[in-house]
Design a protein around this motif. Structure first.
Motif, PDB file in Angstrom:
ATOM      1  N   GLU A  41       0.835  -1.205   0.000  1.00 27.52           N
ATOM      2  CA  GLU A  41       0.000   0.000   0.000  1.00 27.52           C
ATOM      3  C   GLU A  41       0.867   1.252   0.000  1.00 27.52           C
ATOM      4  N   ASP A  42       0.442   2.249  -0.729  1.00 27.90           N
ATOM      5  CA  ASP A  42       1.177   3.518  -0.836  1.00 27.90           C
ATOM      6  C   ASP A  42       2.602   3.309  -1.327  1.00 27.90           C
ATOM      7  N   GLY A  43       2.794   2.305  -2.166  1.00 24.69           N
ATOM      8  CA  GLY A  43       4.123   2.057  -2.703  1.00 24.69           C
ATOM      9  C   GLY A  43       5.090   1.462  -1.695  1.00 24.69           C
ATOM     10  N   GLY A  44       4.561   1.011  -0.565  1.00 24.66           N
ATOM     11  CA  GLY A  44       5.411   0.375   0.445  1.00 24.66           C
ATOM     12  C   GLY A  44       6.328   1.339   1.181  1.00 24.66           C
ATOM     13  N   ILE A  45       5.915   2.599   1.328  1.00 21.41           N
ATOM     14  CA  ILE A  45       6.773   3.570   2.013  1.00 21.41           C
ATOM     15  C   ILE A  45       6.733   3.426   3.539  1.00 21.41           C
ATOM     16  N   HIS A  46       5.800   2.626   4.039  1.00 25.19           N
ATOM     17  CA  HIS A  46       5.715   2.375   5.473  1.00 25.19           C
ATOM     18  C   HIS A  46       6.534   1.122   5.807  1.00 25.19           C
ATOM     19  N   PRO A  47       6.821   0.889   7.087  1.00 20.40           N
ATOM     20  CA  PRO A  47       7.619  -0.289   7.460  1.00 20.40           C
ATOM     21  C   PRO A  47       6.954  -1.598   7.057  1.00 20.40           C
ATOM     22  N   ASP A  48       7.726  -2.494   6.499  1.00 21.89           N
ATOM     23  CA  ASP A  48       7.261  -3.816   6.118  1.00 21.89           C
ATOM     24  C   ASP A  48       6.829  -4.581   7.366  1.00 21.89           C
ATOM     25  N   HIS A  49       5.734  -5.320   7.258  1.00 21.07           N
ATOM     26  CA  HIS A  49       5.223  -6.033   8.432  1.00 21.07           C
ATOM     27  C   HIS A  49       6.223  -7.063   8.954  1.00 21.07           C
ATOM     28  N   ASN A  50       7.054  -7.642   8.070  1.00 19.60           N
ATOM     29  CA  ASN A  50       8.030  -8.644   8.525  1.00 19.60           C
ATOM     30  C   ASN A  50       9.034  -8.044   9.508  1.00 19.60           C
ATOM     31  N   LEU A  51       9.476  -6.838   9.242  1.00 19.97           N
ATOM     32  CA  LEU A  51      10.407  -6.162  10.146  1.00 19.97           C
ATOM     33  C   LEU A  51       9.727  -5.836  11.472  1.00 19.97           C
ATOM     34  N   LEU A  52       8.508  -5.346  11.401  1.00 26.15           N
ATOM     35  CA  LEU A  52       7.763  -5.052  12.627  1.00 26.15           C
ATOM     36  C   LEU A  52       7.506  -6.326  13.420  1.00 26.15           C
ATOM     37  N   GLU A  53       7.140  -7.403  12.725  1.00 22.13           N
ATOM     38  CA  GLU A  53       6.864  -8.672  13.399  1.00 22.13           C
ATOM     39  C   GLU A  53       8.117  -9.206  14.092  1.00 22.13           C
ATOM     40  N   GLU A  54       9.229  -9.173  13.398  1.00 23.52           N
ATOM     41  CA  GLU A  54      10.483  -9.674  13.986  1.00 23.52           C
ATOM     42  C   GLU A  54      10.843  -8.912  15.260  1.00 23.52           C
ATOM     43  N   THR A  55      10.728  -7.605  15.204  1.00 25.17           N
ATOM     44  CA  THR A  55      11.066  -6.775  16.366  1.00 25.17           C
ATOM     45  C   THR A  55      10.044  -6.964  17.480  1.00 25.17           C
ATOM     46  N   ALA A  56       8.764  -7.047  17.118  1.00 23.78           N
ATOM     47  CA  ALA A  56       7.710  -7.256  18.124  1.00 23.78           C
ATOM     48  C   ALA A  56       7.936  -8.564  18.869  1.00 23.78           C
ATOM     49  N   LYS A  57       8.255  -9.614  18.141  1.00 23.64           N
ATOM     50  CA  LYS A  57       8.468 -10.922  18.773  1.00 23.64           C
ATOM     51  C   LYS A  57       9.674 -10.912  19.700  1.00 23.64           C
ATOM     52  N   LYS A  58      10.700 -10.141  19.362  1.00 24.56           N
ATOM     53  CA  LYS A  58      11.861 -10.008  20.251  1.00 24.56           C
ATOM     54  C   LYS A  58      11.465  -9.349  21.572  1.00 24.56           C
ATOM     55  N   LEU A  59      10.411  -8.527  21.518  1.00 18.72           N
ATOM     56  CA  LEU A  59       9.915  -7.855  22.718  1.00 18.72           C
ATOM     57  C   LEU A  59       8.878  -8.702  23.463  1.00 18.72           C
ATOM     58  N   GLY A  60       8.556  -9.868  22.925  1.00 18.47           N
ATOM     59  CA  GLY A  60       7.572 -10.736  23.571  1.00 18.47           C
ATOM     60  C   GLY A  60       6.141 -10.480  23.143  1.00 18.47           C
ATOM     61  N   LEU A  61       5.949  -9.752  22.048  1.00 21.54           N
ATOM     62  CA  LEU A  61       4.614  -9.480  21.534  1.00 21.54           C
ATOM     63  C   LEU A  61       4.272 -10.470  20.423  1.00 21.54           C
ATOM     64  N   GLU A  62       3.045 -10.947  20.408  1.00 22.68           N
ATOM     65  CA  GLU A  62       2.561 -11.756  19.287  1.00 22.68           C
ATOM     66  C   GLU A  62       2.235 -10.806  18.143  1.00 22.68           C
ATOM     67  N   PHE A  63       2.274 -11.320  16.919  1.00 23.40           N
ATOM     68  CA  PHE A  63       2.041 -10.468  15.746  1.00 23.40           C
ATOM     69  C   PHE A  63       1.326 -11.280  14.683  1.00 23.40           C
ATOM     70  N   ALA A  64       0.280 -10.696  14.095  1.00 24.32           N
ATOM     71  CA  ALA A  64      -0.450 -11.339  13.003  1.00 24.32           C
ATOM     72  C   ALA A  64      -0.554 -10.364  11.840  1.00 24.32           C
ATOM     73  N   TYR A  65      -0.465 -10.903  10.637  1.00 25.47           N
ATOM     74  CA  TYR A  65      -0.566 -10.109   9.412  1.00 25.47           C
ATOM     75  C   TYR A  65      -1.827 -10.519   8.668  1.00 25.47           C
ATOM     76  N   LEU A  66      -2.785  -9.613   8.601  1.00 29.55           N
ATOM     77  CA  LEU A  66      -4.035  -9.831   7.891  1.00 29.55           C
ATOM     78  C   LEU A  66      -4.308  -8.587   7.044  1.00 29.55           C
ATOM     79  N   PRO A  67      -3.633  -8.504   5.886  1.00 33.29           N
ATOM     80  CA  PRO A  67      -3.780  -7.310   5.054  1.00 33.29           C
ATOM     81  C   PRO A  67      -5.150  -7.229   4.402  1.00 33.29           C
ATOM     82  N   VAL A  68      -5.721  -6.029   4.427  1.00 33.44           N
ATOM     83  CA  VAL A  68      -7.022  -5.784   3.827  1.00 33.44           C
ATOM     84  C   VAL A  68      -6.907  -4.515   2.983  1.00 33.44           C
TER      85      VAL A  68
END
Length: 110
Positions: A41-68
């Motif tokens: 979306e928007d040419g991908g100028i926002h952070p990729d969900h994979n990077l956010l997920e990897e960092t979130a999991k390192k912090l102990g947060l669960e992460f789900a990707y459900l793009p709409v």
């Protein structure tokens, strides 16, 4: 952390988050994050969900990707969202560009 819209004790929405927001999300007591924004979306100028997920999991947060895609929420999206949120520890924060898709998905899943 971006401003949150609390829908109930178990779910809040947020506009697009960044890596720097993740420690604050954790500190606010959230256990899970759902990304409802397609990476392209928007040419991908926002952070990729994979990077956010990897960092979130390192912090102990669960992460789900459900793009709409904006304006194209359908019954399948809602049913998938309902299943995903039922399997994540709460409270959960959903995000997309403005938080609206996450809000609609949550409300329709109820």
């Amino acid at each position: 952390m971006k401003s949150l819209t609390r829908l109930d004790a178990n779910f809040s929405t947020s506009p697009q988050i960044d890596l720097e927001d993740l420690p604050d999300i954790k500190a606010a007591g959230f256990k899970s994050i759902i990304c409802n924004r397609p990476d392209s979306e928007d040419g991908g100028i926002h952070p990729d969900h994979n990077l956010l997920e990897e960092t979130a999991k390192k912090l102990g947060l669960e992460f789900a990707y459900l793009p709409v895609v904006p304006g194209q929420i359908n019954d399948t999206n809602v049913a998938t969202f309902k299943t995903v949120i039922a399997n994540l520890p709460g409270p959960t924060m959903g995000y997309c560009r403005l938080g609206i898709r996450s809000k609609i998905l949550y409300e329709r899943s109820r």
